[in-house]
Write a protein that holds these residues in place. Structure first.
Motif, mmCIF file in Angstrom:
data_model
loop_
_atom_site.group_PDB
_atom_site.id
_atom_site.type_symbol
_atom_site.label_atom_id
_atom_site.label_comp_id
_atom_site.label_asym_id
_atom_site.label_seq_id
_atom_site.Cartn_x
_atom_site.Cartn_y
_atom_site.Cartn_z
ATOM 1 N N VAL A 1 0.848 -1.198 0.000
ATOM 2 C CA VAL A 1 0.000 0.000 0.000
ATOM 3 C C VAL A 1 0.879 1.243 0.000
ATOM 4 O O VAL A 1 0.664 2.191 -0.778
ATOM 5 C CB VAL A 1 -0.921 -0.003 1.247
ATOM 6 N N LEU B 1 2.462 1.828 -3.384
ATOM 7 C CA LEU B 1 1.475 2.259 -4.380
ATOM 8 C C LEU B 1 1.143 3.736 -4.215
ATOM 9 O O LEU B 1 0.807 4.418 -5.176
ATOM 10 C CB LEU B 1 0.198 1.424 -4.256
ATOM 11 N N ILE B 2 1.185 4.215 -2.987
ATOM 12 C CA ILE B 2 0.899 5.634 -2.774
ATOM 13 C C ILE B 2 2.160 6.457 -3.026
ATOM 14 O O ILE B 2 2.123 7.489 -3.688
ATOM 15 C CB ILE B 2 0.408 5.893 -1.333
ATOM 16 N N PRO C 1 3.898 6.992 -7.245
ATOM 17 C CA PRO C 1 3.346 8.000 -8.164
ATOM 18 C C PRO C 1 3.456 9.412 -7.590
ATOM 19 O O PRO C 1 3.872 10.335 -8.288
ATOM 20 C CB PRO C 1 1.876 7.589 -8.298
ATOM 21 N N LEU C 2 3.109 9.564 -6.322
ATOM 22 C CA LEU C 2 3.120 10.905 -5.739
ATOM 23 C C LEU C 2 4.543 11.439 -5.621
ATOM 24 O O LEU C 2 4.796 12.615 -5.875
ATOM 25 C CB LEU C 2 2.436 10.892 -4.365
ATOM 26 N N LEU D 1 5.818 12.515 -9.068
ATOM 27 C CA LEU D 1 5.162 13.764 -9.446
ATOM 28 C C LEU D 1 5.764 14.950 -8.704
ATOM 29 O O LEU D 1 6.042 15.995 -9.294
ATOM 30 C CB LEU D 1 3.678 13.679 -9.093
ATOM 31 N N TYR E 1 7.583 18.001 -10.630
ATOM 32 C CA TYR E 1 6.963 19.325 -10.602
ATOM 33 C C TYR E 1 7.246 20.003 -9.272
ATOM 34 O O TYR E 1 6.348 20.479 -8.604
ATOM 35 C CB TYR E 1 5.464 19.217 -10.890
ATOM 36 N N TRP F 1 1.889 22.695 -8.022
ATOM 37 C CA TRP F 1 0.776 22.190 -7.220
ATOM 38 C C TRP F 1 0.841 20.684 -6.987
ATOM 39 O O TRP F 1 0.429 20.179 -5.962
ATOM 40 C CB TRP F 1 -0.574 22.611 -7.801
ATOM 41 N N LEU G 1 -18.733 -2.917 4.568
ATOM 42 C CA LEU G 1 -17.893 -3.398 3.480
ATOM 43 C C LEU G 1 -16.920 -4.473 3.932
ATOM 44 O O LEU G 1 -16.606 -5.392 3.206
ATOM 45 C CB LEU G 1 -17.087 -2.229 2.904
ATOM 46 N N GLY H 1 -10.842 -14.728 0.714
ATOM 47 C CA GLY H 1 -11.822 -13.634 0.721
ATOM 48 C C GLY H 1 -11.980 -13.045 2.098
ATOM 49 O O GLY H 1 -11.862 -11.836 2.298
ATOM 50 N N SER I 1 -10.831 -9.466 3.717
ATOM 51 C CA SER I 1 -11.864 -8.636 4.305
ATOM 52 C C SER I 1 -11.456 -8.122 5.687
ATOM 53 O O SER I 1 -11.861 -7.045 6.108
ATOM 54 C CB SER I 1 -13.153 -9.439 4.406
ATOM 55 N N ILE J 1 -7.516 -5.778 4.756
ATOM 56 C CA ILE J 1 -7.331 -4.592 3.913
ATOM 57 C C ILE J 1 -7.320 -3.308 4.745
ATOM 58 O O ILE J 1 -6.440 -2.462 4.580
ATOM 59 C CB ILE J 1 -8.444 -4.531 2.848
ATOM 60 N N VAL K 1 -4.212 -0.583 4.924
ATOM 61 C CA VAL K 1 -4.299 0.797 4.457
ATOM 62 C C VAL K 1 -4.037 1.767 5.615
ATOM 63 O O VAL K 1 -3.314 2.749 5.475
ATOM 64 C CB VAL K 1 -5.676 1.073 3.806
ATOM 65 N N GLY L 1 10.099 13.432 -21.073
ATOM 66 C CA GLY L 1 10.306 13.691 -19.644
ATOM 67 C C GLY L 1 10.015 12.487 -18.777
ATOM 68 O O GLY L 1 10.794 12.106 -17.892
ATOM 69 N N PHE L 2 8.923 11.812 -19.063
ATOM 70 C CA PHE L 2 8.498 10.690 -18.236
ATOM 71 C C PHE L 2 9.507 9.545 -18.318
ATOM 72 O O PHE L 2 9.839 8.916 -17.334
ATOM 73 C CB PHE L 2 7.108 10.245 -18.686
#
Lengths: 522, 317
Positions: free
Chosen positions: B107, B110-111, B114-115, B118, B122, B126, B160, B174, B178, B181, B185, B222-223
């Motif tokens: 988790v 995954l967060i 990308p952040l 970015l 940049y 922003w 949920l 399953g 349940s 998760i 997170v 760039g990427f």
């Protein structure tokens, strides 16, 4: 170039957002699908039709062997696996259970028990006089946690297979009360012999539920005993689940993961009482909470300082602020459910500033004094300590608070390594079990190191007299003496507060705070 | 290979030292298991008798030698409280925490990736602001609070997930997910915040270097420059951090385990300390120490893969 940069930014942001959302909720969509299915498939099975009950407990039971148990939470499970020789009724009466009838000799030193016949342990072996003798002797062994409860028994005879005769060293009126608790729980001798040290992981009794499985620290599962001698119980399977946080236990009750909870956080009591989906049972227990004062060490070797603390504490404020209806003010070891409870004597008077000052003067410390209170490191005990601290500060009595982990607190208490020690007692039905061991000279729990010939004499006398009304008169004299000497500051009687789903039928509150699931249906 | 052998050999004194520390520390805490088993109303003589029965009346040094003797034969002993093999207790609990720790790290990655990318690309814009804001929130909000809010939102308000009822993943994937998760997170957010900051600053350093400028000058997008050229060079501190995180998570998930009622390794350790279950505490602490040492070794080996310039096999520098 700049344009390309901007569009790249947008794309990358979208990817990033996708990933974040993926973890936050998008990704959980997949999982939610499976979870939803899992919830759908498990919901009915935890629900009403199949007779499955999930019970929340505030701690993982440390053992399922009655000879080694020292926590109330153990009894919540054991009471369903084992029957006891005598049983407690919801209104606190002691009635025969595995014992069918009994006689007590006129000198109070010989008890004859006639046992129920045709009762079998869950492993198929027969419950008889030999099994009772085996159990009593096992519980009387030095390394049993029951030894001090049964130490008045001289010998056990079994004249025939259905009769047990107990010879006592001296009359001991608490005996039957003791036998409603763990000392009266009958374990299968065959299982003890088979498993030895590992018996606690394979408990076998005569009770309504058979031990099935356990994952330490997580849950215990028992299933209905179809051959139960009082008739098979209605609920087919019970899972006891441990929650170390009361709010988490409440959440699990609210979302249906459990249907019966053994605690309700005080701040949630009134909202839960108004919730139509749940029933709250909030009745006085048998225990008391308060503070040991070490009478063998300064400052509390000075009786007047003990009295000053006693007069300064406003119990009603403590119960209102901290417990919000889950406790009542205490001024003695006998709760409203005790057979010797005396509302006049066991309800504390309002705090009296003049008296506090008078006691301080008599003690020779008119300008106050300083002491340290050792208390457990739970939020509730800390809150109580802080309120006491502010109440005492009014009279220049400085109370320092030292929070300790429970094992350390207990060890310091036993070794008299404290000035004041906040430690209570879960309580027993017989008044002797709430007093003798705490304030009799050399009692095993006499943390205060208290010794007084009058108190000793009264406590000795009270355990030898059979008649409860006579005993009540003796305990009344005992309380007069306790209020004079104050080796222990009684603060509150904790209630037994439980909550359960409205689908659960037949719940009854017992003074010992233990669930009888065989009474219930869902 | 020689490097690995050398590293494995240096583990021995570390673990030996740790075993002494663990053993002496747990015996230094006041209170003892006999007192706790027999409860408040035990007489001192009964406590002494039970201590003798448990072998606790022997000199500490002898107890240590006996314990080490068994340990060297792979025997962790029997729990003083539960009378079960310590290895079995650990075996029941460790998979829960390992799954939770791995899930948390996934988790977090995954967060963070990308952040973090970015934010570095940049810088000062922003996107960077959003990433920094997210990571500040992640660091500021404790996982137990997120956990309780998650429980209320996703098990009470919206049904949920399950709030308890853990089963091993191989029994019922399953139901396992349940129950797993939400805790993954809840703790993953904080770990992500740490990784994100690490990745951002490490990338920023790399982006300023000549070879990145060269790649851009060659006309690469760039990427591609970032992911293909800069990122691999920025990974070393991130891998180090992730390694420390996973080692820390294996022992440090106690609170998450409590809130989500997971029978994990952290809870075992804490409960054993409370009940003064010396053998279990010692066994569990040794396993935890072993995990940390092994994870460190793995991290060092991963360096070689991430950055081929770091060659661990020989003495070349």
């Amino acid at each position: 170039m700049k344009k390309a940069g901007t569009s790249l930014a947008v794309i990358a942001t979208l990817i990033a957002m996708g990933a974040v959302v993926g973890c936050g909720s998008g990704g959980t969509n997949n999982a939610a699908g499976t979870a939803g299915n899992a919830a759908n498939t498990t919901a009915p099975s935890t629900g009403s039709q199949t007779g499955v009950l999930n019970v929340g407990l505030q701690a993982d039971p440390s053992t399922l062997d009655p000879a080694l148990s020292s926590a109330l939470v153990d009894r919540q499970v054991m009471a369903n696996i084992y029957d006891t020789l005598f049983a407690l009724t919801p209104d606190g009466k002691i009635v025969p259970d595995l014992v069918k009838t009994y006689e007590v000799s006129s000198d109070g030193k010989t008890y004859t028990f006639h046992l129920q016949t045709g009762v079998k342990f869950q492993d198929g072996t027969t419950f008889d006089a030999a099994a009772v003798k085996f159990n009593l002797q096992r519980d009387m062994a030095k390394t049993s946690a029951r030894a001090s409860e049964l130490n008045m028994i001289q010998s056990v005879d079994t004249p025939d297979s259905n009769t047990v005769v107990l010879h006592l060293k001296a009359p001991y009126s608490p005996l039957l009360g003791v036998l409603t608790d763990r000392a009266g729980m009958m374990v299968s001798p065959a299982a003890v012999k088979k498993y030895g040290d590992d018996y606690a992981n394979h408990p076998v009794g005569t009770g309504p539920y058979i031990f099935e499985s356990r994952v330490k620290g997580d849950h215990i599962t028992v299933k209905a005993n179809p051959n139960y001698w009082k008739g098979a119980p209605k609920i087919q399977q019970v899972t006891f689940k441990a929650f170390s946080d009361p709010n988490v236990e409440l959440t699990n009750l609210e979302n249906g993961a459990i249907q019966l909870s053994d605690q309700v956080p005080a701040q949630s009591l009134s909202s839960l009482q108004q919730n139509a989906n749940f029933v709250v049972s909030n009745t006085p227990g048998l225990g008391y909470q308060g503070v040991y004062l070490n009478t063998s060490e300064a400052p509390f070797n000075n009786q007047y300082l003990r009295e000053a603390v006693d007069a300064a504490i406003d119990r009603q404020t403590i119960t209102n602020v901290v417990f919000k209806g889950e406790a009542s003010p205490a001024w003695g070891p006998f709760s409203p459910k005790s057979p010797v409870y005396d509302a006049k004597q066991d309800t504390p008077p309002a705090p009296n500033g003049d008296e506090v000052k008078k006691f301080l003067k008599e003690a020779g410390d008119p300008n106050g004094f300083t002491f340290t209170l050792q208390t457990a490191n739970s939020p509730v005990t800390a809150e109580v300590a802080q309120i006491m601290q502010s109440m005492l500060a009014k009279y220049n009595i400085t109370m320092k608070i030292q929070q300790l982990e429970f094992g350390t607190l207990l060890s310091n208490n036993t070794n008299h390594a404290f000035q004041a020690s906040a430690l209570g007692w879960s309580g027993r039905i017989d008044p002797d079990q709430n007093t003798y061991q705490f304030w009799h000279t050399d009692g095993p729990q006499n943390g205060s190191n208290f010794s007084d010939p009058t108190v000793d004499k009264l406590l000795d006398e009270a355990r030898q007299v059979g008649d409860m009304s006579k005993r009540k008169a003796i305990y009344s004299q005992f309380m007069d003496e306790m209020h004079k000497q104050d080796p222990y500051i009684f603060i509150y009687f904790q209630n037994n507060t439980y909550a359960y789903s409205k689908n659960l039928q037949g719940f009854q509150a017992y003074p010992d705070g233990v669930f009888r699931i065989a009474d219930m249906s869902i | 290979m020689a490097y690995i052998v050398k590293r494995l050999l240096t583990m021995i004194p570390v673990l030996l030292f740790l075993s002494m520390m663990v053993f002496s520390l747990i015996h230094l805490i006041p209170g003892d298991p006999a007192q706790i088993i027999l409860g408040q109303d035990a007489t001192p003589s009964a406590v002494a008798a039970l201590r003798a029965q448990m072998g606790l009346n022997q000199p500490l040094f002898m107890q240590y030698v006996q314990w080490m003797g068994k340990l060297l034969h792979g025997n962790f002993g029997t729990s003083l409280i539960d009378h079960e093999a310590v290895m079995k207790l650990i075996g029941q609990r460790l998979p829960v925490t390992v799954e939770l720790a791995i899930g948390t790290l996934i988790v977090a990655l995954l967060i963070a990736f990308p952040l973090g990318i970015l934010a570095a690309v940049y810088r000062g814009k922003w996107a960077d602001f959003v990433a920094l804001f997210t990571s500040t929130i992640g660091l500021a909000v404790p996982p137990f609070w997120i956990g309780i809010i998650f429980l209320l939102l996703f098990t009470v308000k919206v049904h949920l997930f399950q709030s308890s009822g853990y089963v091993p993943i191989w029994q019922n994937p399953g139901q396992n997910l349940s129950t797993m998760i939400l805790p993954m997170v809840a703790t993953g957010i904080r770990e992500a915040a740490v990784l994100l900051r690490m990745l951002r600053s490490s990338l920023m350093e790399v982006v300023d270097q000549d070879f990145v400028r060269t790649a851009r000058a060659k006309g690469l997008r760039g990427f591609v420059v970032i992911v293909g050229h800069a990122l691999p060079n920025a990974l070393i501190p991130v891998v180090t951090t992730a390694g420390i995180q996973i080692a820390g998570l294996l022992g440090g998930l106690v609170i998450t385990e409590q809130i989500f009622s997971l029978p994990g390794f952290g809870q075992l350790l804490v409960q054993s300390v409370f009940s003064r279950d010396y053998t279990t505490v010692q066994g569990a602490a040794m396993v935890a120490a072993l995990i940390v040492v092994v994870v460190n070794l793995i991290v060092d080996l991963v360096y070689g893969f991430v950055d081929p310039r770091i060659r661990l096999t020989g003495g070349r520098s």
